[in-house]
Design a protein around this motif. Structure first.
Motif, PDB file in Angstrom:
ATOM      1  N   ALA A  86       0.589  46.056  35.647  1.00 25.94           N
ATOM      2  CA  ALA A  86      -0.345  46.226  36.763  1.00 25.94           C
ATOM      3  C   ALA A  86      -1.759  45.758  36.449  1.00 25.94           C
ATOM      4  CB  ALA A  86      -0.380  47.692  37.187  1.00 25.94           C
ATOM      5  N   LEU A  87      -2.176  45.795  35.188  1.00 23.23           N
ATOM      6  CA  LEU A  87      -3.557  45.469  34.830  1.00 23.23           C
ATOM      7  C   LEU A  87      -3.750  44.037  34.354  1.00 23.23           C
ATOM      8  CD1 LEU A  87      -4.636  48.784  33.044  1.00 23.23           C
ATOM      9  CD2 LEU A  87      -4.984  48.097  35.416  1.00 23.23           C
ATOM     10  N   ASN A  88      -2.697  43.210  34.434  1.00 24.05           N
ATOM     11  CA  ASN A  88      -2.828  41.795  34.070  1.00 24.05           C
ATOM     12  C   ASN A  88      -2.983  40.940  35.321  1.00 24.05           C
ATOM     13  OD1 ASN A  88      -1.028  42.687  31.436  1.00 24.05           O
ATOM     14  ND2 ASN A  88      -2.381  40.958  31.022  1.00 24.05           N
ATOM     15  N   VAL A  89      -3.610  39.781  35.145  1.00 25.59           N
ATOM     16  CA  VAL A  89      -3.685  38.791  36.218  1.00 25.59           C
ATOM     17  C   VAL A  89      -2.349  38.083  36.304  1.00 25.59           C
ATOM     18  CG1 VAL A  89      -4.834  36.685  37.002  1.00 25.59           C
ATOM     19  CG2 VAL A  89      -6.150  38.471  35.858  1.00 25.59           C
ATOM     20  N   MET A  90      -1.818  37.921  37.538  1.00 19.10           N
ATOM     21  CA  MET A  90      -0.543  37.228  37.719  1.00 19.10           C
ATOM     22  C   MET A  90      -0.626  36.320  38.936  1.00 19.10           C
ATOM     23  SD  MET A  90       2.362  40.105  36.904  1.00 19.10           S
ATOM     24  CE  MET A  90       1.589  41.390  37.858  1.00 19.10           C
ATOM     25  N   PHE A 250     -11.018  23.933  37.634  1.00 20.52           N
ATOM     26  CA  PHE A 250     -10.554  25.264  38.046  1.00 20.52           C
ATOM     27  C   PHE A 250     -11.687  26.085  38.651  1.00 20.52           C
ATOM     28  CE2 PHE A 250      -7.311  23.944  35.170  1.00 20.52           C
ATOM     29  CZ  PHE A 250      -6.159  24.622  35.543  1.00 20.52           C
ATOM     30  N   ALA A 251     -11.356  26.845  39.708  1.00 19.70           N
ATOM     31  CA  ALA A 251     -12.283  27.816  40.300  1.00 19.70           C
ATOM     32  C   ALA A 251     -11.470  29.010  40.781  1.00 19.70           C
ATOM     33  CB  ALA A 251     -13.052  27.192  41.456  1.00 19.70           C
ATOM     34  N   VAL A 252     -12.012  30.210  40.621  1.00 15.45           N
ATOM     35  CA  VAL A 252     -11.334  31.438  41.052  1.00 15.45           C
ATOM     36  C   VAL A 252     -12.338  32.313  41.785  1.00 15.45           C
ATOM     37  CG1 VAL A 252     -10.079  33.505  40.330  1.00 15.45           C
ATOM     38  CG2 VAL A 252      -9.767  31.378  39.073  1.00 15.45           C
ATOM     39  N   SER A 253     -11.880  32.917  42.883  1.00 17.97           N
ATOM     40  CA  SER A 253     -12.710  33.868  43.614  1.00 17.97           C
ATOM     41  C   SER A 253     -11.794  34.893  44.281  1.00 17.97           C
ATOM     42  CB  SER A 253     -13.552  33.156  44.675  1.00 17.97           C
ATOM     43  OG  SER A 253     -14.310  34.081  45.418  1.00 17.97           O
ATOM     44  N   GLY A 254     -12.010  36.173  43.960  1.00 22.18           N
ATOM     45  CA  GLY A 254     -11.200  37.222  44.574  1.00 22.18           C
ATOM     46  C   GLY A 254      -9.745  37.111  44.188  1.00 22.18           C
ATOM     47  N   ILE A 273      -3.755  28.703  44.936  1.00 25.35           N
ATOM     48  CA  ILE A 273      -2.729  29.657  44.510  1.00 25.35           C
ATOM     49  C   ILE A 273      -3.257  31.078  44.614  1.00 25.35           C
ATOM     50  CG2 ILE A 273      -1.258  30.398  42.586  1.00 25.35           C
ATOM     51  CD1 ILE A 273      -1.379  27.520  41.545  1.00 25.35           C
ATOM     52  N   ARG A 274      -2.501  31.936  45.283  1.00 26.97           N
ATOM     53  CA  ARG A 274      -2.860  33.343  45.365  1.00 26.97           C
ATOM     54  C   ARG A 274      -2.533  34.021  44.036  1.00 26.97           C
ATOM     55  NH1 ARG A 274      -6.145  34.552  49.703  1.00 26.97           N
ATOM     56  NH2 ARG A 274      -5.652  32.999  51.287  1.00 26.97           N
ATOM     57  N   ILE A 275      -3.407  34.922  43.610  1.00 21.28           N
ATOM     58  CA  ILE A 275      -3.202  35.627  42.350  1.00 21.28           C
ATOM     59  C   ILE A 275      -3.319  37.130  42.567  1.00 21.28           C
ATOM     60  CG2 ILE A 275      -4.033  33.733  40.914  1.00 21.28           C
ATOM     61  CD1 ILE A 275      -6.711  35.136  40.696  1.00 21.28           C
ATOM     62  N   LYS A 276      -2.698  37.864  41.688  1.00 23.05           N
ATOM     63  CA  LYS A 276      -2.824  39.320  41.692  1.00 23.05           C
ATOM     64  C   LYS A 276      -3.670  39.692  40.479  1.00 23.05           C
ATOM     65  CE  LYS A 276      -0.176  43.587  41.220  1.00 23.05           C
ATOM     66  NZ  LYS A 276       1.166  44.172  40.936  1.00 23.05           N
ATOM     67  N   ALA A 277      -4.870  40.217  40.748  1.00 21.31           N
ATOM     68  CA  ALA A 277      -5.795  40.531  39.662  1.00 21.31           C
ATOM     69  C   ALA A 277      -6.406  41.907  39.879  1.00 21.31           C
ATOM     70  CB  ALA A 277      -6.892  39.477  39.590  1.00 21.31           C
ATOM     71  N   PRO A 278      -6.444  42.745  38.846  1.00 20.83           N
ATOM     72  CA  PRO A 278      -7.118  44.046  38.969  1.00 20.83           C
ATOM     73  C   PRO A 278      -8.602  43.852  39.294  1.00 20.83           C
ATOM     74  CG  PRO A 278      -5.821  43.912  36.947  1.00 20.83           C
ATOM     75  CD  PRO A 278      -5.869  42.530  37.522  1.00 20.83           C
ATOM     76  N   GLN A 279      -9.171  44.831  39.980  1.00 24.89           N
ATOM     77  CA  GLN A 279     -10.579  44.750  40.364  1.00 24.89           C
ATOM     78  C   GLN A 279     -11.498  44.820  39.133  1.00 24.89           C
ATOM     79  OE1 GLN A 279     -11.807  44.263  43.507  1.00 24.89           O
ATOM     80  NE2 GLN A 279      -9.678  43.972  44.122  1.00 24.89           N
ATOM     81  N   VAL A 287     -10.933  33.545  35.059  1.00 24.48           N
ATOM     82  CA  VAL A 287     -10.658  32.100  35.081  1.00 24.48           C
ATOM     83  C   VAL A 287      -9.774  31.709  33.902  1.00 24.48           C
ATOM     84  CG1 VAL A 287     -11.683  29.797  34.925  1.00 24.48           C
ATOM     85  CG2 VAL A 287     -12.779  31.556  36.322  1.00 24.48           C
ATOM     86  N   ALA A 288     -10.058  32.249  32.707  1.00 24.99           N
ATOM     87  CA  ALA A 288      -9.260  31.916  31.514  1.00 24.99           C
ATOM     88  C   ALA A 288      -7.808  32.357  31.682  1.00 24.99           C
ATOM     89  CB  ALA A 288      -9.879  32.576  30.280  1.00 24.99           C
ATOM     90  N   GLU A 289      -7.600  33.554  32.213  1.00 22.85           N
ATOM     91  CA  GLU A 289      -6.230  34.055  32.412  1.00 22.85           C
ATOM     92  C   GLU A 289      -5.512  33.241  33.483  1.00 22.85           C
ATOM     93  OE1 GLU A 289      -5.686  38.275  32.709  1.00 22.85           O
ATOM     94  OE2 GLU A 289      -7.343  38.703  31.351  1.00 22.85           O
ATOM     95  N   PHE A 290      -6.241  32.790  34.517  1.00 23.37           N
ATOM     96  CA  PHE A 290      -5.650  31.951  35.559  1.00 23.37           C
ATOM     97  C   PHE A 290      -5.191  30.611  34.968  1.00 23.37           C
ATOM     98  CE2 PHE A 290      -6.492  28.783  39.055  1.00 23.37           C
ATOM     99  CZ  PHE A 290      -5.317  29.036  39.754  1.00 23.37           C
ATOM    100  N   ILE A 291      -6.033  29.999  34.121  1.00 26.77           N
ATOM    101  CA  ILE A 291      -5.670  28.724  33.487  1.00 26.77           C
ATOM    102  C   ILE A 291      -4.414  28.891  32.628  1.00 26.77           C
ATOM    103  CG2 ILE A 291      -6.410  26.994  31.792  1.00 26.77           C
ATOM    104  CD1 ILE A 291      -9.294  27.481  32.759  1.00 26.77           C
ATOM    105  N   GLU A 292      -4.371  29.989  31.872  1.00 25.95           N
ATOM    106  CA  GLU A 292      -3.222  30.251  31.002  1.00 25.95           C
ATOM    107  C   GLU A 292      -1.928  30.345  31.808  1.00 25.95           C
ATOM    108  OE1 GLU A 292      -1.640  33.979  28.302  1.00 25.95           O
ATOM    109  OE2 GLU A 292      -3.805  33.647  28.469  1.00 25.95           O
ATOM    110  N   LEU A 293      -1.970  31.082  32.921  1.00 22.50           N
ATOM    111  CA  LEU A 293      -0.787  31.228  33.763  1.00 22.50           C
ATOM    112  C   LEU A 293      -0.421  29.908  34.441  1.00 22.50           C
ATOM    113  CD1 LEU A 293      -1.608  34.672  35.401  1.00 22.50           C
ATOM    114  CD2 LEU A 293       0.264  34.209  33.823  1.00 22.50           C
TER     115      LEU A 293
END
Length: 582
Positions: A86-90, A250-254, A273-279, A287-293
């Motif tokens: 639940a606490l990881n970005v996916m 790469f850019a990430v917002s919300g 791409i929609r992502i699931k990220a804890p607040q 951004v780093a976790e998004f690139i990794e995924l």
């Protein structure tokens, strides 16, 4: 968490998994020094809301040691996919644009795919237009004739198919080309798509001159034709802007991330791409976790990855990505041109979230909520195999556990309208019994006539769920009263409806193809003397598709009750005949 547990952890690189009271993984992380990193999670004030939740819920930690940080990163990614903590970005959706795939086989083949797998294959793209990607494959196969079939090649020789005669394939299946020469074609195909067509062109010129000097004029002529074809393609496909390199930006917002792909200065693709990220996760970390995924599913990075990441994360990502592309570097923008690219990427992020889009949809349709939407689509081939798919979306995302397919029982002949009425009525009964969640809205693929039949079904089922329809091509919405609504293509509410409609269509086609493959297998087996209804059902239970049966051998078939060695030989003979027929 007990301090003694933390102190027992090793000072080694690896991956750690925090678990709650029930033993469920809630967070997966990596580190050069596992013990030091875990201690940091529990020392000082929490650096963000995620860490605050972690301290409250984590009661245990499991550690996997690795030899280095790159191995830790790969393992971390695999464990995130496996546990979905639940606490990881996916990533939520990861099938936006098509890619050209060159498989990793003895004789590689080329195909178009939307699924990115970590299977060793080479993925090139993305392409914003599937038709453009197919055209690119066709043009390049005229220069580098590599196969696109799914035959399992080996010692056995097959009859060449039509592609060989129209010069799109060099027929490795018929041993018309050596393995060494075939792999050269594959290398040239991939190199051109990566942007190295000048190097490939120079190599072809060199080979042509060598063949000509050795009086191998037919080979020189073939190379000349390939050179002319490649020069035509390069003129159309590879226009360059001076001084520009290859970038992935790469850019990430919300809850959404965007990636822009530049090749030789040209923007060749965009992925949102929609992502699931804890607040509360810091922007650089998100951004780093998004690139990794993003790169974990088989994508090949460009020479330069531009993103707002820390030096530490950039170093870790580069150490991993150079295993996919040795020239890759990861860094923030360092000049005005690169800053403009990053700004362009942020400008490509959707300005509204899915929650806002659903509220807008409910407002437009004058309904209380649109959180749960059920979508319907008909799939048939004439009057054969009539099915209606029903998909479920919750909060704008597919809820695949509540997907259903209805085989039409009551309608005779080809009557799509009546099929919708039957499926919606049966679906409504499942909702009333509590088997399916009650929808806030039902969406029908079609126009006013399809909508009227769906309303009849809901009236028969004594339910008052709002129902609308969405017509293809013009993308006209017919509201609950049957009135036309023409929304701008950029409207997020319309995009939600399109997503539901397209997913229902995809699911219907998937099931229909599966049924046709099964029927194809049944027709093949019915040709075999000695197979009746009982034996047929046993074979289908073990091998549900023709593709799976093609991989069977004599021993595995003989293990099926009632299948003798002689009968197994007959089955294999019929299947091989079908496989080798042009």
């Amino acid at each position: 968490m007990e301090s003694s547990k933390i102190k027992s952890l090793p000072h080694l690189p690896g991956v750690y998994v925090f678990k709650d009271e029930s033993g469920t993984p809630i967070y997966v992380g990596k580190a050069v020094d596992v013990r030091k990193r875990v201690e940091q999670h529990f020392s000082g004030a929490p650096i963000d809301p995620r860490e605050d939740v972690l301290r409250k819920k984590a009661v245990d930690v499991e550690v996997f040691t690795t030899r280095n940080e790159v191995e830790a990163l790969i393992l971390e990614n695999n464990l995130i996919k496996r546990f979905k903590p639940a606490l990881n970005v996916m990533l939520k959706d990861d099938k936006t644009y098509p890619y050209i795939k060159v498989t990793k086989e003895e004789y590689p083949r080329v195909l178009l795919t939307r699924r990115l797998l970590d299977d060793g294959a080479t993925y090139l793209g993305p392409y914003t237009s599937p038709s453009a990607a197919r055209l690119t494959i066709k043009h390049l196969r005229q220069v580098f004739p590599i196969r696109s079939c799914s035959l399992e090649l080996g010692k056995k020789s097959y009859r060449p198919c039509l592609d060989y005669y129209i010069k799109l394939c060099s027929a490795p299946c018929a041993h018309f080309i050596s393995k060494e020469d075939y792999l050269k074609l594959v290398e040239g195909f991939v190199s051109v798509l990566k942007g190295s067509y000048k190097r490939v062109l120079a190599q072809l010129y060199e080979e042509m001159e060598e063949a000509s000097s050795q009086l191998r004029f037919e080979e020189a002529a073939r190379l000349r034709d390939r050179i002319f074809a490649l020069e035509r393609i390069s003129t159309k496909q590879f226009a360059q802007l001076p001084g520009w390199a290859d970038y992935d930006v790469f850019a990430v917002s919300g809850d959404v991330g965007a990636v822009l792909h530049f090749r030789k200065g040209a923007l060749v693709g965009r992925e949102v791409i929609r992502i699931k990220a804890p607040q509360g996760i810091p922007k650089e970390k998100l951004v780093a976790e998004f690139i990794e995924l993003f790169y974990s599913s088989g994508r090949i990075p460009s020479a330069t990855v531009i993103a707002e990441v820390s030096k530490e994360d950039a170093h870790v990502l580069k150490s991993w990505l150079i295993t996919k592309n040795p020239e890759c570097e990861v860094r923030p923008p360092k000049n005005l041109k690169e800053k403009e690219l990053l700004e362009m990427c942020y400008a490509n992020l959707p300005q509204t979230t899915k929650e806002d889009a659903l509220k807008e949809l409910a407002r437009i349709l004058k309904i209380q909520s649109a959180r749960v939407i059920h979508g319907f689509d008909v799939s048939n081939l004439g009057a054969s195999y009539p099915y209606v798919s029903a998909v479920c979306f919750k909060d704008g995302e597919p809820d695949r556990r509540n997907y259903r397919v209805y085989k039409i029982k009551w309608v005779k002949g080809q009557n799509d309208f009546a099929m919708i009425r039957e499926a919606v009525f049966r679906h409504a009964r499942h909702i009333k019994s509590g088997e399916l969640p009650k929808p806030d809205l039902i969406l029908i693929d079609g126009g006013p006539i399809q909508l009227s039949y769906a309303k009849q079904a809901l009236l028969m089922a004594h339910t008052d769920t709002p129902v609308i329809s969405l017509a293809k091509k013009e993308e006209v919405v017919y509201d609950t009263e049957g009135k036309e609504l023409r929304l701008p293509r950029s409207n997020p509410a319309l995009q939600i409806l399109q997503h539901v409609r397209d997913e229902a269509h995809r699911f219907a086609l998937k099931h229909h193809r599966k049924k046709r493959r099964k029927e194809s297998l049944k027709s093949a087996l019915e040709e075999v003397k000695g197979i009746g209804r009982v034996r047929l059902s046993r074979i289908l239970e073990r091998y549900p598709t023709l593709e799976s049966l093609k991989k069977a051998n004599l021993d595995s078939l003989c293990k099926i009750p009632g299948i003798s060695k002689t009968l197994a030989q007959r089955i294999l003979f019929v299947i091989k005949e079908r496989q080798t027929s042009p």
